[in-house]
Write a protein that holds these residues in place. Structure first.
Motif, mmCIF file in Angstrom:
data_model
loop_
_atom_site.group_PDB
_atom_site.id
_atom_site.type_symbol
_atom_site.label_atom_id
_atom_site.label_comp_id
_atom_site.label_asym_id
_atom_site.label_seq_id
_atom_site.Cartn_x
_atom_site.Cartn_y
_atom_site.Cartn_z
ATOM 1 N N UNK A 7 -3.704 45.454 10.702
ATOM 2 C CA UNK A 7 -4.805 46.191 10.087
ATOM 3 C C UNK A 7 -4.838 47.664 10.433
ATOM 4 N N UNK A 8 -3.966 48.117 11.330
ATOM 5 C CA UNK A 8 -3.984 49.510 11.755
ATOM 6 C C UNK A 8 -3.499 50.472 10.690
ATOM 7 N N UNK A 9 -2.513 50.040 9.904
ATOM 8 C CA UNK A 9 -1.976 50.933 8.874
ATOM 9 C C UNK A 9 -3.027 51.252 7.820
ATOM 10 N N UNK A 10 -3.761 50.252 7.356
ATOM 11 C CA UNK A 10 -4.789 50.507 6.340
ATOM 12 C C UNK A 10 -6.001 51.216 6.941
ATOM 13 N N UNK A 11 -6.181 51.117 8.248
ATOM 14 C CA UNK A 11 -7.252 51.848 8.921
ATOM 15 C C UNK A 11 -6.953 53.337 8.977
ATOM 16 N N UNK A 12 -5.684 53.674 9.233
ATOM 17 C CA UNK A 12 -5.305 55.088 9.354
ATOM 18 C C UNK A 12 -3.855 55.270 8.904
ATOM 19 N N UNK A 13 -3.607 55.315 7.577
ATOM 20 C CA UNK A 13 -2.240 55.497 7.086
ATOM 21 C C UNK A 13 -1.644 56.802 7.605
ATOM 22 N N UNK A 14 -0.384 56.766 7.989
ATOM 23 C CA UNK A 14 0.223 57.969 8.555
ATOM 24 C C UNK A 14 0.187 59.141 7.577
ATOM 25 N N UNK A 15 0.350 58.860 6.295
ATOM 26 C CA UNK A 15 0.397 59.923 5.299
ATOM 27 C C UNK A 15 -0.961 60.568 5.055
ATOM 28 N N UNK A 16 -2.037 59.949 5.522
ATOM 29 C CA UNK A 16 -3.381 60.412 5.178
ATOM 30 C C UNK A 16 -3.945 61.442 6.148
ATOM 31 N N UNK A 17 -3.165 61.885 7.113
ATOM 32 C CA UNK A 17 -3.680 62.845 8.079
ATOM 33 C C UNK A 17 -4.633 62.193 9.053
ATOM 34 N N UNK A 18 -5.827 62.760 9.212
ATOM 35 C CA UNK A 18 -6.809 62.235 10.166
ATOM 36 C C UNK A 18 -7.821 61.294 9.531
ATOM 37 N N UNK A 19 -7.561 60.859 8.308
ATOM 38 C CA UNK A 19 -8.498 59.988 7.606
ATOM 39 C C UNK A 19 -8.601 58.623 8.299
ATOM 40 N N UNK A 20 -9.828 58.131 8.434
ATOM 41 C CA UNK A 20 -10.081 56.807 9.014
ATOM 42 C C UNK A 20 -10.843 55.971 8.003
ATOM 43 N N UNK A 21 -10.373 54.746 7.785
ATOM 44 C CA UNK A 21 -11.030 53.824 6.866
ATOM 45 C C UNK A 21 -11.438 52.587 7.667
ATOM 46 N N UNK A 22 -12.676 52.165 7.555
ATOM 47 C CA UNK A 22 -13.164 51.046 8.367
ATOM 48 C C UNK A 22 -13.023 49.730 7.619
ATOM 49 N N UNK A 23 -12.210 48.852 8.206
ATOM 50 C CA UNK A 23 -12.048 47.510 7.683
ATOM 51 C C UNK A 23 -11.984 46.559 8.857
ATOM 52 N N UNK A 24 -10.771 46.133 9.207
ATOM 53 C CA UNK A 24 -10.548 45.318 10.393
ATOM 54 C C UNK A 24 -9.226 45.728 11.013
ATOM 55 N N UNK A 25 -9.227 45.916 12.309
ATOM 56 C CA UNK A 25 -8.060 46.359 13.063
ATOM 57 C C UNK A 25 -8.012 45.511 14.333
ATOM 58 N N UNK A 26 -6.922 44.790 14.528
ATOM 59 C CA UNK A 26 -6.816 43.924 15.697
ATOM 60 C C UNK A 26 -5.515 44.184 16.455
ATOM 61 N N UNK A 27 -5.498 43.741 17.699
ATOM 62 C CA UNK A 27 -4.287 43.771 18.510
ATOM 63 C C UNK A 27 -4.270 42.525 19.374
ATOM 64 N N UNK A 28 -3.093 41.928 19.524
ATOM 65 C CA UNK A 28 -3.009 40.726 20.353
ATOM 66 C C UNK A 28 -1.623 40.561 20.954
ATOM 67 N N UNK A 29 -1.582 39.896 22.091
ATOM 68 C CA UNK A 29 -0.317 39.584 22.739
ATOM 69 C C UNK A 29 0.316 38.397 22.013
ATOM 70 N N UNK A 30 1.589 38.531 21.719
ATOM 71 C CA UNK A 30 2.305 37.487 20.983
ATOM 72 C C UNK A 30 3.054 36.552 21.931
ATOM 73 N N UNK A 31 3.717 37.129 22.938
ATOM 74 C CA UNK A 31 4.578 36.326 23.798
ATOM 75 C C UNK A 31 4.744 36.999 25.160
ATOM 76 N N UNK A 32 4.984 36.173 26.180
ATOM 77 C CA UNK A 32 5.332 36.661 27.518
ATOM 78 C C UNK A 32 6.610 35.956 27.956
ATOM 79 N N UNK A 33 7.623 36.750 28.292
ATOM 80 C CA UNK A 33 8.890 36.217 28.792
ATOM 81 C C UNK A 33 9.046 36.634 30.242
ATOM 82 N N UNK A 34 9.382 35.683 31.098
ATOM 83 C CA UNK A 34 9.536 35.954 32.524
ATOM 84 C C UNK A 34 10.862 36.656 32.791
ATOM 85 N N UNK A 35 11.010 37.288 33.968
ATOM 86 C CA UNK A 35 12.296 37.909 34.320
ATOM 87 C C UNK A 35 13.449 36.904 34.284
ATOM 88 N N UNK A 36 13.170 35.671 34.673
ATOM 89 C CA UNK A 36 14.212 34.643 34.670
ATOM 90 C C UNK A 36 14.650 34.298 33.245
#
Length: 280
Positions: free
Chosen positions: A151-180
Motif C-alpha cells: 500500500x505504500x506506492x499508492x500512498x506516495x507514488x515516487x513520480x508524484x513528488x511530496x503528494x500523500x494519499x490516504x488509504x491503507x499502508x502496512x508493513x509486516x515481517x515475512x520470514x526469519x532465517x537463523x544464522x545456521x
C-alpha cells in the motif's frame, strides 16, 4: 551515555509519538513484531520515509544503511548522525566499506536494515535486488529478517513528488532465517528468498483491497513515470493537471482515480506498470 545507548534511548522516547504521527498522516498500520538483534533486516522500498516505517514494524532500534545524499543537509544531516548513526556509502568509500561497518554493528549485537532494491519503484512493482545483499546475510553471523510493505506506492507514488494519499499502508515481517539456516544455503538461494519475500505489485494488492487513496491532484507529474503517448507514440507530449492528464499532440486524455487506476476513452492501459512495460 555511549553512542549506541543514546540511539536506543532516543528511539524509545519517540517511538509512540512517531507511530501516532505516521498513523494520522499516512494511515500506516504496521503489524508490529519486535526483532531482537543481531538481525539483518531487508525490505522492499516504496517511500522516502521507509526507514521510519520499517522501524515502527520491528519496534526495536535499528541501524540503517542509507544513501549518501541524506547526510548533505547542514543541520538535518548532523542531527541524523547524532540520533541514529546510519551507515552510509560516503563519497570515496566502497560497498565493501559499507558491508564491513554493517558486520561490525551486527557482531556487537545490533540490528541493521537495508533496502536491497537500492531505489524506490516508479511503477508499483518491486525492482530486482542487489545480490551482494545475500552474501552479506550469509557472512554476517546474524539472523535474516525479510519485511514487506504493502500500500505504500499508492500512498506516495515516487513520480508524484511530496503528494500523500490516504488509504491503507502496512508493513509486516515475512520470514526469519537463523544464522545456521543461512550457512546451509548458497548466496543465490538466499537471494531468491529475499526476492520472493519482499516482492510487491501495488496493483495486484489493490485488486484484493479495492480501497480509495484520497488526496489532491492525483495525476500531477505522472509524466515523470510514463512519457510516451500510447495513441500517437510521441515522446514528451504528456501534461498533467489535477486528477487528469492529456497528450498535447493528439488530444488523448485520461484520469488517475483514487483507487490508482487509469481511465479514459482510447486509453489502452489501466495501470502505470502496464504503460511503462509498453514504453520500455
Amino acid at each position: 551515555m555511549d553512542a549506541s545507548t543514546r540511539h536506543h534511548f532516543l528511539w524509545e522516547l519517540v517511538y509512540y509519538p512517531v507511530r501516532l504521527f505516521m498513523r494520522l498522516k499516512y494511515n500506516y498500520r504496521p503489524k508490529v513484531k519486535p526483532v531482537q538483534g543481531p538481525a539483518l533486516i531487508v525490505s522492499n522500498h516504496v517511500t522516502d520515509l521507509d526507514p521510519l516505517f520499517l522501524a515502527l514494524t520491528v519496534r526495536k532500534f535499528t541501524y540503517f544503511i542509507a544513501s549518501e545524499h541524506v547526510f548533505r543537509h547542514p543541520v538535518f544531516g548532523k542531527l541524523l548522525i547524532w540520533a541514529m548513526a546510519p551507515i552510509s556509502r560516503m563519497k570515496g568509500s566502497t560497498a565493501g566499506d559499507t558491508a564491513l561497518t554493517a558486520i561490525r554493528r551486527l557482531r556487537k549485537g545490533h540490528s541493521v536494515a537495508l533496502f536491497p532494491e537500492g531505489n524506490r519503484t516508479f511503477t508499483g512493482e518491486s525492482i530486482d535486488i542487489v545480490e551482494s545483499t545475500a552474501k552479506l546475510a550469509r557472512v554476517s553471523g546474524a539472523s535474516l529478517v525479510t519485511h514487506r510493505f504493502r500500500g505504500g506506492y499508492l500512498t506516495s507514488p515516487r513520480w508524484s513528488g511530496n503528494s500523500v494519499r490516504k488509504g491503507l499502508f502496512t508493513g509486516e515481517i515475512v520470514r526469519v532465517l537463523s544464522p545456521e539456516e543461512l550457512k546451509a544455503m548458497t548466496p543465490a538461494e538466499i537471494a531468491d528468498v529475499i526476492r520472493g519475500d519482499i516482492y510487491e505489485n501495488a496493483y495486484e494488492t489493490q485488486k484484493q483491497w479495492n480501497i480509495p487513496y484520497k488526496g489532491r491532484n492525483l495525476a500531477e507529474h505522472i509524466e515523470r513515470a510514463v512519457c510516451v503517448c500510447p495513441k500517437c507514440e510521441t515522446l514528451g507530449s504528456l501534461h498533467s493537471e489535477g486528477d487528469t492528464f492529456a497528450c498535447e499532440k493528439c488530444g488523448l486524455t485520461g484520469t488517475y482515480t483514487p483507487e490508482g487506476w487509469l481511465e479514459g476513452a482510447g486509453l489502452p492501459f489501466r495501470t502505470i506498470l502496464d504503460w511503462d512495460r509498453w514504453q520500455a
